[in-house]
Scaffold this motif. Structure first.
Motif: not given
Length: 379
Positions: A196-224
């Protein structure tokens, strides 16, 4: 049998900084004590490879040339050197730029994954005895990070190798050798993103998209997702962003001001996946005071970032991550298993598939932002 013999094969050689790679016939010597020779089946093309060739001196330390780049790969054990006990010919493996010897104080500690076995040597392109196993036209060719996966065969230390499932698709799991593991771990292991946390990921290359995937797996509510290339936004949604922002759409505000305003005070977690000191500062300043955490996953070796001390005094945490915090030898096989169980995306990162002789094209695709990951088939 090729065991014990020099293998002649093809490799993409970087003869000097700033010049395209050249496909050459190289010779790969047999493995020495505690070394393993691998047939590389597939390799991803990572931004760090590009930086080492074209960005030396601008954020990257100088490395010796000629050099065979490539460090995100998967292959099959061809032969093993003396005293190697954990690998046999035919094993499917992922070579690792980060070792795990299992014996040093860092390997014994749950706090870190930063094993330093052979570290000083592999950073300058050689193995434990101070030489590389690849030569071309009678001269030594250095091995990037001790790996060199832009070669059909390579030799790595047995502490820098993960044995994986025999049915793992090597043209997919090669991505776990660097980019995907780094971004995913940055969110899951280093930031420890909470539900349920909020996250921002800077840079949407492979590393950034993988970070987004990690935020989603952790259950973050907001992923910008934050990127100046809006063509990446549709792909980012597949990985779990709840919205994407292009800083260029806000010419009168910094991106941190935009994010603080949008989230009423700042995000709980910011993950920097670009490698730019300016963006690192923006990421830190986009987090909330009191408990905001900023993790730097983007790579830069020589630059400094600007930190306003008050931002830290007000309760923020700034941390870095290397290879996503994973203990390489033990954790990479688990990540492969997660992919095989559909708990982890890999196929979605792969936008292009090319052959070894198209490696310069892969660099062009990466630099133009057209590709997320290009996977190169070595055979």
């Amino acid at each position: 049998m090729s065991a014990g013999q020099v293998i002649k094969c093809k490799a993409a050689v970087a003869w000097e900084p700033g010049k395209p790679l050249v496909i050459e016939d190289v010779e790969v010597a047999p493995p020495k004590v505690h070394e393993v020779r691998i047939k590389i089946v597939a390799t991803g093309v990572c931004h760090t490879d590009w930086e080492c060739l074209y960005g030396t001196g601008k954020g990257m330390k100088f490395r010796p040339f000629p050099l065979v780049l490539g460090h995100e790969a998967a292959g099959v054990v061809e032969s093993v050197g003396p005293e190697v006990t954990k690998f046999s010919p035919g094993d499917k493996v992922i070579p690792l730029f980060l070792p795990q010897c299992g014996e040093c104080d860092r390997c014994q500690s749950p706090k870190t994954n930063l094993c330093k076995k052979n570290w000083a040597n592999t950073q300058v392109g050689v193995l434990a005895d101070g030489t590389s196993r690849i030569s071309c036209k009678g001269q030594q060719v250095y091995q990037f990070l001790g790996v060199s996966s832009f070669s059909q065969y390579t030799v790595v230390p047995d502490t820098s190798l993960a044995k994986i499932k025999s049915d793992a698709p090597l043209d997919k799991v090669c991505l776990l050798g660097c980019g995907v593991s780094t971004g995913y771990g940055a969110a899951i292991k280093t930031a420890k993103v909470e539900k349920d946390s909020s996250c921002a990921v800077f840079g949407l290359g492979a590393v950034g998209l993988a970070a987004v995937m990690g935020c989603q797996a952790a259950g973050a509510k907001t992923i910008i997702g934050v990127d100046i290339n809006p063509n990446k936004f549709a792909k980012a949604r597949v990985f779990g962003t709840t919205e994407c922002i292009n800083p260029r759409d806000h010419p009168n505000k910094t991106i941190q001001e935009v994010l603080v305003e949008k989230t009423c005070g700042g995000v709980d977690y910011a993950l920097e996946c670009v490698g730019s000191p300016v963006i690192m500062t923006a990421a830190l300043e986009s987090t909330t005071d009191a408990w905001g955490t900023c993790v730097i996953a983007g790579w830069s070796e020589t630059e400094a970032m600007n930190v306003v001390v008050e931002k830290i005094l007000m309760g923020r945490t700034l941390k870095g991550t290397y290879f996503g915090g994973w203990k390489s030898v033990q954790d990479v096989p688990k990540l492969v298993d997660d992919y095989m169980k559909n708990k982890l995306k890999l196929d979605e990162f792969i936008t292009h598939k090319l052959k070894l002789d198209q490696v310069n094209e892969a660099f062009d695709l990466l630099k133009s932002g057209e590709s997320i990951r290009t996977v190169i088939s070595l055979f």
